[in-house]
Design a protein around this motif. Sequence first.
Motif, PDB file in Angstrom:
ATOM      1  N   THR A 131      41.743  44.296  37.915  1.00 45.11           N
ATOM      2  CA  THR A 131      41.118  43.105  38.470  1.00 45.11           C
ATOM      3  C   THR A 131      41.674  41.891  37.756  1.00 45.11           C
ATOM      4  N   ASP A 132      41.866  40.810  38.499  1.00 44.84           N
ATOM      5  CA  ASP A 132      42.289  39.556  37.878  1.00 44.84           C
ATOM      6  C   ASP A 132      41.131  38.568  37.834  1.00 44.84           C
ATOM      7  N   GLU A 133      39.906  39.072  38.053  1.00 43.97           N
ATOM      8  CA  GLU A 133      38.745  38.198  38.087  1.00 43.97           C
ATOM      9  C   GLU A 133      38.171  37.892  36.705  1.00 43.97           C
ATOM     10  N   THR A 134      38.449  38.755  35.715  1.00 40.73           N
ATOM     11  CA  THR A 134      37.888  38.547  34.386  1.00 40.73           C
ATOM     12  C   THR A 134      38.723  39.287  33.349  1.00 40.73           C
ATOM     13  N   THR A 135      38.685  38.791  32.118  1.00 40.57           N
ATOM     14  CA  THR A 135      39.294  39.493  30.984  1.00 40.57           C
ATOM     15  C   THR A 135      38.222  40.105  30.095  1.00 40.57           C
ATOM     16  N   ASP A 136      36.967  40.023  30.507  1.00 37.31           N
ATOM     17  CA  ASP A 136      35.855  40.626  29.785  1.00 37.31           C
ATOM     18  C   ASP A 136      35.701  42.061  30.285  1.00 37.31           C
ATOM     19  N   ALA A 137      36.131  43.048  29.489  1.00 37.80           N
ATOM     20  CA  ALA A 137      36.119  44.436  29.940  1.00 37.80           C
ATOM     21  C   ALA A 137      34.703  44.921  30.232  1.00 37.80           C
ATOM     22  N   HIS A 138      33.717  44.486  29.444  1.00 41.38           N
ATOM     23  CA  HIS A 138      32.321  44.853  29.674  1.00 41.38           C
ATOM     24  C   HIS A 138      31.898  44.419  31.078  1.00 41.38           C
ATOM     25  N   GLU A 139      32.187  43.184  31.409  1.00 44.18           N
ATOM     26  CA  GLU A 139      31.847  42.652  32.733  1.00 44.18           C
ATOM     27  C   GLU A 139      32.653  43.343  33.828  1.00 44.18           C
ATOM     28  N   ALA A 140      33.931  43.615  33.544  1.00 44.84           N
ATOM     29  CA  ALA A 140      34.815  44.176  34.569  1.00 44.84           C
ATOM     30  C   ALA A 140      34.410  45.579  34.983  1.00 44.84           C
ATOM     31  N   VAL A 141      34.057  46.457  34.018  1.00 44.55           N
ATOM     32  CA  VAL A 141      33.727  47.834  34.391  1.00 44.55           C
ATOM     33  C   VAL A 141      32.411  47.897  35.164  1.00 44.55           C
ATOM     34  N   ALA A 142      31.448  47.079  34.782  1.00 43.81           N
ATOM     35  CA  ALA A 142      30.174  47.068  35.497  1.00 43.81           C
ATOM     36  C   ALA A 142      30.358  46.547  36.921  1.00 43.81           C
ATOM     37  N   ALA A 143      31.139  45.480  37.050  1.00 45.08           N
ATOM     38  CA  ALA A 143      31.376  44.912  38.382  1.00 45.08           C
ATOM     39  C   ALA A 143      32.170  45.871  39.258  1.00 45.08           C
ATOM     40  N   GLU A 144      33.130  46.569  38.661  1.00 45.31           N
ATOM     41  CA  GLU A 144      33.939  47.498  39.450  1.00 45.31           C
ATOM     42  C   GLU A 144      33.104  48.685  39.933  1.00 45.31           C
ATOM     43  N   ALA A 145      32.180  49.147  39.118  1.00 47.52           N
ATOM     44  CA  ALA A 145      31.294  50.226  39.552  1.00 47.52           C
ATOM     45  C   ALA A 145      30.464  49.789  40.759  1.00 47.52           C
ATOM     46  N   GLU A 146      29.946  48.577  40.706  1.00 45.34           N
ATOM     47  CA  GLU A 146      29.167  48.047  41.834  1.00 45.34           C
ATOM     48  C   GLU A 146      30.035  47.952  43.090  1.00 45.34           C
ATOM     49  N   ARG A 147      31.232  47.406  42.926  1.00 43.66           N
ATOM     50  CA  ARG A 147      32.104  47.207  44.081  1.00 43.66           C
ATOM     51  C   ARG A 147      32.560  48.548  44.667  1.00 43.66           C
ATOM     52  N   ALA A 148      32.886  49.496  43.785  1.00 44.84           N
ATOM     53  CA  ALA A 148      33.359  50.793  44.268  1.00 44.84           C
ATOM     54  C   ALA A 148      32.278  51.507  45.070  1.00 44.84           C
ATOM     55  N   PRO A 202      46.873  42.140  27.616  1.00 42.55           N
ATOM     56  CA  PRO A 202      47.185  41.294  26.460  1.00 42.55           C
ATOM     57  C   PRO A 202      47.548  39.862  26.833  1.00 42.55           C
ATOM     58  N   ASP A 203      48.076  39.645  28.051  1.00 43.58           N
ATOM     59  CA  ASP A 203      48.476  38.299  28.440  1.00 43.58           C
ATOM     60  C   ASP A 203      47.324  37.483  29.021  1.00 43.58           C
ATOM     61  N   GLY A 204      46.110  38.067  29.038  1.00 38.00           N
ATOM     62  CA  GLY A 204      44.951  37.322  29.509  1.00 38.00           C
ATOM     63  C   GLY A 204      44.866  37.171  31.008  1.00 38.00           C
ATOM     64  N   SER A 205      45.610  37.987  31.757  1.00 35.50           N
ATOM     65  CA  SER A 205      45.661  37.827  33.214  1.00 35.50           C
ATOM     66  C   SER A 205      44.606  38.650  33.958  1.00 35.50           C
ATOM     67  N   GLY A 206      43.834  39.466  33.252  1.00 38.57           N
ATOM     68  CA  GLY A 206      42.838  40.273  33.928  1.00 38.57           C
ATOM     69  C   GLY A 206      42.487  41.501  33.114  1.00 38.57           C
ATOM     70  N   THR A 207      42.005  42.548  33.786  1.00 37.42           N
ATOM     71  CA  THR A 207      41.560  43.768  33.116  1.00 37.42           C
ATOM     72  C   THR A 207      42.104  44.993  33.832  1.00 37.42           C
TER      73      THR A 207
END
Length: 236
Positions: A131-148, A202-207
């Motif tokens: 995802t390129d929506e966030t670099t916060d892994a905590h936020e990204a995994v929770a959001a991806e579970a919801e979306r999936a 590492p480049d801050g472009s997403g998760t």
Amino acid sequence: MGRRRRRRAGGTVAVAAALGAALLAGCAGGAGSPEAPGGEESSVSQDPPGEPSAGSGEEMTTTPSESPSAGPDDGAWQDVSFGNGTFSVPPSWEIDIVGEGDAETPRPVHGRGFCPDDPSLVTALALVTWTDETTDAHEAVAAEAERAAQHFYPGRSPRLTLDEVDDGGEWATVFAGVAMRPSDDPCDAPEAMLIVRGVPYPDGSGTFLFLVLGELGLPGSPPEDDLVRIASSLRT
């Protein structure tokens, strides 16, 4: 390093399972905290393999490759490589290849053929995404579970139950249970198990994200412990 590509893979997949309290207790911290990949040699700092996040609006589907591979049923797990990363799946899983050319990506699946009305359906899969929506892994995994959950079961009124996100290391991991509206279709499972792991680029472009999904209560459903072991096997 190139521009991340959004692409579509054709086909159909059915994925669902249950997440029990005993499983959660058994896996707390079980996935570990692999060292965050970085530098030009890391797969997550370059064009990532796999499909875009479920929130991108692209279809996340699969079909058999021309020659899906499966290891010998001798108990030895198969290593699946993507970029500079690897995870492992049981010997009974088939490893499809999706995409073409440089965009080819392995897609392990389990249980193909369980549904007589649609032999292409499977009971489990593992995939890499981002995802390129966030670099916060905590936020990204929770959001991806919801979306999936919404993406795979749009007509089943999925109800997601998330465990606490484990982000004690560089990687964040979440376990989720998905309950679906009852169905008269014998190929529809009533519940789903979903595990999502993520680490920032590492480049801050997403998760970067790794998903494992599986169905229970169907012929050929995978053991829950296998799904946990697959998610825990990810290394970069």
